[in-house]
Design a protein around this motif. Structure first.
Motif, PDB file in Angstrom:
ATOM      1  N   TRP A  77      -8.401  -0.091  -2.415  1.00 16.36           N
ATOM      2  CA  TRP A  77      -7.503  -1.230  -2.335  1.00 16.36           C
ATOM      3  C   TRP A  77      -6.715  -1.430  -3.630  1.00 16.36           C
ATOM      4  CZ3 TRP A  77     -12.804  -1.568  -2.732  1.00 16.36           C
ATOM      5  CH2 TRP A  77     -13.341  -2.274  -3.809  1.00 16.36           C
ATOM      6  N   ASN A 118       0.802  -1.236   0.000  1.00 13.40           N
ATOM      7  CA  ASN A 118       0.000   0.000   0.000  1.00 13.40           C
ATOM      8  C   ASN A 118       0.827   1.273   0.000  1.00 13.40           C
ATOM      9  OD1 ASN A 118      -2.494  -1.254  -0.119  1.00 13.40           O
ATOM     10  ND2 ASN A 118      -2.869  -1.159   2.087  1.00 13.40           N
ATOM     11  N   PHE A 136     -10.696  -8.588   1.921  1.00  6.93           N
ATOM     12  CA  PHE A 136     -10.120  -7.847   3.029  1.00  6.93           C
ATOM     13  C   PHE A 136      -9.725  -8.734   4.215  1.00  6.93           C
ATOM     14  CE2 PHE A 136     -12.953  -4.183   1.450  1.00  6.93           C
ATOM     15  CZ  PHE A 136     -12.085  -3.970   0.394  1.00  6.93           C
ATOM     16  N   PRO A 165      -6.942  -2.858   2.996  1.00  8.29           N
ATOM     17  CA  PRO A 165      -7.194  -1.677   2.164  1.00  8.29           C
ATOM     18  C   PRO A 165      -6.882  -0.399   2.932  1.00  8.29           C
ATOM     19  CG  PRO A 165      -9.228  -2.391   3.150  1.00  8.29           C
ATOM     20  CD  PRO A 165      -8.163  -3.352   3.635  1.00  8.29           C
TER      21      PRO A 165
END
Length: 310
Positions: A177, A144, A192, A197
């Motif tokens: 996400w 991320n 998830f 996310p």
């Protein structure tokens, strides 16, 4: 995605006496005491020094004053107290903003802007020609770190952005996400329970800019209950975007949802440079629908999107 995946289901008190000038000790440390002679000088007023010696009043006074000032300067330096000259006429002390904080992860010199984590392993490996949706794409290292929530005035520093705006009269939680999961599997980021996310809540009328690194492929939805958990995005209108695919350099965006009766939120995505907009009316209704007319391809170069919810 092709942008283009056809498989969306896997998707203190005043001082009153000189005695109160004693410096306070900090727990676990020894208080720093001024030198005895300097302390006595600082605590003695000029009229308490008695009559000056004959023939040397002025000179003795000036010498003592110079000595006091010199020792005072040394004390200030020892205590790391800045002098007035360090500030200047227009100096201001401002609290740093949250966005100015240094990233909590290593960064690299990305052409998409500052602060992104290095590209994830395998992110530039080509996907099978007959299955472009199996591309892994870049999710950043750590996971991320290919996306950042930034302030609006930072937008010009980044090549690829999406500005999310809540047009409803209620708070809305956005769940964003990577299409590739935290486990490295394509189209697993939507699960998830396996991948984490990013989420943020927008108050009515509020906007949030998100910046993306090159070769990122992402999706987003408004969570039903404001929580990021397995199934929270099912039955929602999705937005999707790819920024600077490593194989073609192209970007793209679309709205998408495979649950035919699942649309319960309005969403529009606009290319700020061209005004081209897709809405929930363009969303895929079933896996058999041809998505070609619902994707918006964008040639290599910057891409700033605007997504409106409601």
């Amino acid at each position: 995605m092709s942008i283009s995946s056809l498989n969306r289901s896997s998707f203190s008190q005043p001082l009153s006496s000189p005695s109160q000038l004693q410096p306070a000790a900090v727990a676990g440390t020894q208080a720093q005491q001024p030198r005895g002679d300097l302390r006595r000088m600082l605590m003695t007023d000029s009229f308490e020094q008695g009559p000056a010696r004959a023939g040397g009043a002025s000179g003795d006074f000036n010498a003592q004053l110079a000595q006091v000032m010199g020792q005072l300067s040394q004390l200030m330096q020892a205590l790391e107290v800045p002098s007035l000259g360090d500030f200047g006429d227009e100096a201001q002390v401002a609290a740093p903003s949250a966005s100015a904080a240094a990233p909590a992860h290593p960064t690299y010199n990305s052409d998409a802007g500052p602060g992104f984590g290095p590209p994830s392993a395998g992110s530039t490996e080509p996907a099978p020609a007959n299955a472009p949706w199996l591309a892994k794409n870049n999710v950043g290292s750590p996971y991320n770190s290919n996306m950042q929530l930034i302030d609006a005035d930072q937008k010009g520093q980044f090549k690829y952005t999406n500005t999310f705006t809540n047009k409803t009269n209620q708070p809305q939680t956005l769940t964003l996400w990577n299409k590739t999961g935290e486990n490295g599997n394509p189209n697993d980021g939507q699960n998830f329970d396996k991948s984490t996310p990013k989420t943020f809540t927008l108050q009515p009328g509020q906007s949030q800019v998100v910046a993306f690194d090159s070769n990122s492929s992402v999706a987003w939805a408004v969570s039903k209950d404001g929580l990021a958990k397995p199934g929270a995005n099912s039955g929602q209108t999705w937005g999707e975007a790819t920024f600077a695919n490593s194989g073609t350099g192209w970007s793209g965006f679309d709205t998408s949802q495979i649950a035919p009766a699942g649309h319960n939120g309005k969403m529009s995505i606009t290319n700020e440079a061209t005004g081209k907009t897709v809405t929930e009316a363009n969303a895929w209704q079933t896996e058999k629908d041809d998505p070609a007319l619902h994707d918006v391809g964008v040639p290599a170069g910057p891409l700033n999107l605007r997504t409106e919810i409601g």
